[in-house]
Each structure stands twice: as structure tokens, then as C-alpha cells.
Design a protein around this motif. Structure first.
Motif, mmCIF file in Angstrom:
data_model
loop_
_atom_site.group_PDB
_atom_site.id
_atom_site.type_symbol
_atom_site.label_atom_id
_atom_site.label_comp_id
_atom_site.label_asym_id
_atom_site.label_seq_id
_atom_site.Cartn_x
_atom_site.Cartn_y
_atom_site.Cartn_z
ATOM 1 N N UNK A 82 -27.096 44.039 8.665
ATOM 2 C CA UNK A 82 -26.094 43.839 9.720
ATOM 3 C C UNK A 82 -24.598 43.867 9.179
ATOM 4 N N UNK A 83 -24.475 43.476 7.934
ATOM 5 C CA UNK A 83 -23.043 43.267 7.458
ATOM 6 C C UNK A 83 -22.836 43.227 5.972
ATOM 7 N N UNK A 84 -21.910 43.876 5.479
ATOM 8 C CA UNK A 84 -21.467 43.984 4.175
ATOM 9 C C UNK A 84 -20.333 43.060 3.631
ATOM 10 N N UNK A 85 -20.077 42.665 2.348
ATOM 11 C CA UNK A 85 -18.943 42.221 2.052
ATOM 12 C C UNK A 85 -18.692 42.787 0.475
ATOM 13 N N UNK A 86 -17.598 43.652 0.290
ATOM 14 C CA UNK A 86 -17.625 43.738 -1.388
ATOM 15 C C UNK A 86 -16.560 43.035 -1.939
ATOM 16 N N UNK A 87 -17.257 42.049 -2.848
ATOM 17 C CA UNK A 87 -16.335 40.913 -3.227
ATOM 18 C C UNK A 87 -15.548 41.649 -4.728
ATOM 19 N N UNK A 88 -14.250 40.862 -4.728
ATOM 20 C CA UNK A 88 -13.544 41.382 -5.964
ATOM 21 C C UNK A 88 -14.196 40.532 -7.139
ATOM 22 N N UNK A 89 -15.174 39.785 -6.965
ATOM 23 C CA UNK A 89 -15.846 38.890 -8.151
ATOM 24 C C UNK A 89 -16.764 40.040 -8.915
ATOM 25 N N UNK A 90 -16.628 40.608 -9.830
ATOM 26 C CA UNK A 90 -17.242 41.247 -10.690
ATOM 27 C C UNK A 90 -18.028 42.600 -9.731
ATOM 28 N N UNK A 91 -17.107 43.209 -8.851
ATOM 29 C CA UNK A 91 -17.381 44.193 -8.041
ATOM 30 C C UNK A 91 -19.017 44.079 -7.479
ATOM 31 N N UNK A 92 -19.086 42.839 -6.960
ATOM 32 C CA UNK A 92 -20.578 42.453 -6.464
ATOM 33 C C UNK A 92 -20.408 42.918 -4.980
ATOM 34 N N UNK A 93 -21.378 43.526 -4.561
ATOM 35 C CA UNK A 93 -21.696 43.968 -3.163
ATOM 36 C C UNK A 93 -22.747 42.799 -2.368
ATOM 37 N N UNK A 94 -22.359 42.301 -1.372
ATOM 38 C CA UNK A 94 -23.095 41.479 -0.538
ATOM 39 C C UNK A 94 -23.838 41.865 0.684
ATOM 40 N N UNK A 95 -25.102 41.681 1.129
ATOM 41 C CA UNK A 95 -25.574 42.281 2.219
ATOM 42 C C UNK A 95 -26.095 41.112 3.031
ATOM 43 N N UNK A 96 -26.080 41.313 4.414
ATOM 44 C CA UNK A 96 -26.657 40.170 5.196
ATOM 45 C C UNK A 96 -27.579 41.004 6.188
ATOM 46 N N UNK A 97 -28.851 40.299 6.470
ATOM 47 C CA UNK A 97 -29.817 41.068 6.993
ATOM 48 C C UNK A 97 -30.631 40.308 8.341
ATOM 49 N N UNK A 98 -31.400 41.035 9.001
ATOM 50 C CA UNK A 98 -32.120 40.271 9.917
ATOM 51 C C UNK A 98 -33.176 39.568 9.473
ATOM 52 N N UNK A 99 -33.441 39.761 8.341
ATOM 53 C CA UNK A 99 -34.614 39.128 7.477
ATOM 54 C C UNK A 99 -34.183 37.692 6.964
#
Length: 304
Positions: free
Chosen positions: A276-293
Motif C-alpha cells: 500500500x505505501x512506500x517510504x524511502x528513508x535517508x538512513x542508509x538509503x533503506x526502502x520501507x514498504x507497508x502491506x495488507x499482510x
């Protein structure tokens, strides 16, 4: 073409329902999530076993925005209104009853707050006064997503009537109406340099609009199998990431819009349901994803 290496770092669990919202926090390695369970949770990317509930609201949360100036979270309670929360104190600073409809998006610009509602209204609030100043009503169908271009001082709104409408940020006058997609527009994002507007839709197309050419269609990509729920730029603006109801994340070159990487369950132990949603963090270029699961995944994205 640049090659991308992807590694799954962590999975954060604790929500009891689908996760719909992600926002950065005061420290780069922290972030917030919100879900259908009404919980707003504070996470630390360096401590995947730790999560702290900072608020609970009595309805699903689809929209949330972080005010870095005041260090406050604006949380949209579906069918209610907005709560301003001081997350580290776990206190509700103020709340306002706004609507009996769903709140889909909240975006800040200077002292203005733009809130997209399912009745087609975009509410404009004064951030400091925490008061409604104006209603923008350009459609009878949902205002699903909002993006702001500080370079041209324009506001883009994606609607469920398949269009994108561009308004002036200062006068709120309608500048353009783009007959953009063949289904609801779920996500829009201006490029950091303001040159392009990127849109994703339930029709699974990713479209690129040239801002300087009166929003002429620059590129049309059949990007996913099902609806595109969100699009974000990497912190260095080199890449784009999209997530979809088809359970995948895709990484794109932000200049050529060529596909660089597919992140899914089969190849990377990705999500098993809609993302459903993404957040691309400035912390170590980490990509965060959120889901229906009900889970949040963290990805290390590097060029090889």
C-alpha cells in the motif's frame, strides 16, 4: 544500464490490520506507521524487535503527515477529522472534526495543509491556526492523492474520476485538467526538480507528465499487473519506486523511466498481499514498504 542489488533487511510486525501509512520521524533511522487497526506506531530501523504505540484512534488511518517543524504527526481518522499528536510525548495536541467521509491524503506546504477527501473536496487548512480556510471542490469523486511543486507553486490532485487537476498554490485557481488514466488515480508525485509529474493508477499504468510543456504526456509505462498504490523517489532522486496490488515493488531509473528491479515474494521474500505505501528513508538509503499482510518490510537498495 545501472544494475540494482536488493536485500531484505528486516520485517516489522505488530499491527493487527492492513498498514496504509508511513511517515518519517525526527531522527533519520526512525519512522511512523498507521493502519486499519487505528494504531500509530513509532519504529527504529536499527531495532526491528522494538515498536512503540504513540496513539490509537477509533477508525482506520489511510492518511498521515509528519510536521518536522513542530515535530507533530497529523493523523487522519476516517469519518472523523484530524488529530495533531506529539509522538514522543504520546499526547494529542489538538483535534478537529472535519468530515464524515474518508481522508485519503494530507500534504504540507509552508503554512498550508491540503487534505484530500472521498467526497471530492480538498480542504485547505492554516497549519499554525489549525483551522479550515477553504474547500476546493472540482469533482464529485474521491480526491485520492496530492503532490506539491514548489518550483512552479502548483498543487496536483489525483481523483477517482480518472483525472489529475492542477491548481495554483497561492490563488487555488484551476490551471489544468488532465484526462490522465482509465481508472482512479491512486498516487502522484512531482520530481524533486519540478520537471515532471509522475502518476500511478488503478489501471496499472505509470505516466510521466512534462510540467514545462503544459503537462504534456512524456511517457506511458504499463508498469504493474494491478493497481499502482504509491510512487516515491529515492533520496538522491536517481531512482523511483512503485508498489502495487500485484504484491510487487519495482525500482525505475528516474531519468529514463526504465525498469531496473522487481522485488517480490518469489525472488526476495517480499509481501504476500497488496503493498500500500512506500517510504524511502535517508538512513542508509533503506526502502520501507507497508502491506495488507499487516507487516512492514525494510529493503537495502544499492547499485552494483
Amino acid at each position: 544500464m545501472t544494475k540494482i542489488q536488493v536485500q531484505k533487511i528486516d520485517t516489522f510486525s505488530g499491527h493487527r490490520d492492513c498498514v496504509y501509512a508511513l511517515q518519517p520521524a525526527l531522527q533519520p533511522h526512525h519512522f511512523f506507521s498507521a493502519a486499519g487497526d487505528g494504531l500509530v506506531v513509532h519504529w527504529d530501523l536499527t531495532r526491528p524487535d522494538w515498536g512503540e504505540v504513540v496513539a490509537q484512534v477509533p477508525a482506520s488511518v489511510y492518511a498521515m503527515a509528519y510536521d518536522s517543524v513542530q515535530n507533530q504527526l497529523w493523523v487522519g481518522q476516517n469519518y472523523e477529522g484530524i488529530q495533531r499528536i506529539a509522538p514522543y510525548e504520546k499526547q494529542v495536541v489538538s483535534s478537529i472534526r472535519l468530515t464524515s467521509t474518508t481522508i485519503f491524503d494530507i500534504q504540507f506546504f509552508e503554512n498550508q495543509v491540503f487534505i484530500g477527501l472521498s467526497d471530492g473536496v480538498v480542504l485547505i487548512m492554516d497549519k499554525d491556526q489549525f483551522a479550515v480556510r477553504k474547500h476546493l471542490k472540482a469533482s464529485n469523486q474521491s480526491a485520492r492523492c496530492i503532490s506539491i511543486n514548489p518550483h512552479t507553486r502548483e498543487l496536483a490532485v489525483g481523483y477517482s474520476d480518472h483525472t489529475i487537476r492542477i491548481f495554483g498554490l497561492d490563488d487555488h485557481v484551476l490551471h489544468y485538467t488532465l484526462v490522465a488514466h482509465t481508472n482512479s488515480v491512486f498516487t502522484i508525485q512531482y520530481s524533486p526538480d519540478g520537471r515532471f509529474l509522475i502518476s500511478g493508477s488503478r489501471d496499472a499504468h505509470l505516466k510521466v507528465w512534462d510540467v514545462s510543456e503544459k503537462y504534456r504526456l512524456h511517457q506511458d509505462v504499463v508498469a504493474h499487473l494491478f493497481a499502482i498504490n504509491h510512487v516515491v523517489y529515492s533520496p538522491n532522486a536517481q531512482w523511483l519506486a512503485t508498489c502495487s496490488m500485484d504484491k510487487s515493488i519495482k525500482v525505475w531509473d528516474a531519468t529514463t523511466f526504465k525498469l531496473l528491479k522487481v522485488i517480490d515474494r518469489a525472488r526476495h521474500a517480499g509481501h504476500g498481499t497488496s503493498i500500500n505505501k512506500l517510504l524511502w528513508s535517508t538512513f542508509d538509503n533503506q526502502l520501507i514498504s507497508a502491506s495488507d499482510d499487516k507487516r512492514i518490510s525494510v529493503w537495502d537498495i544499492k547499485s552494483s
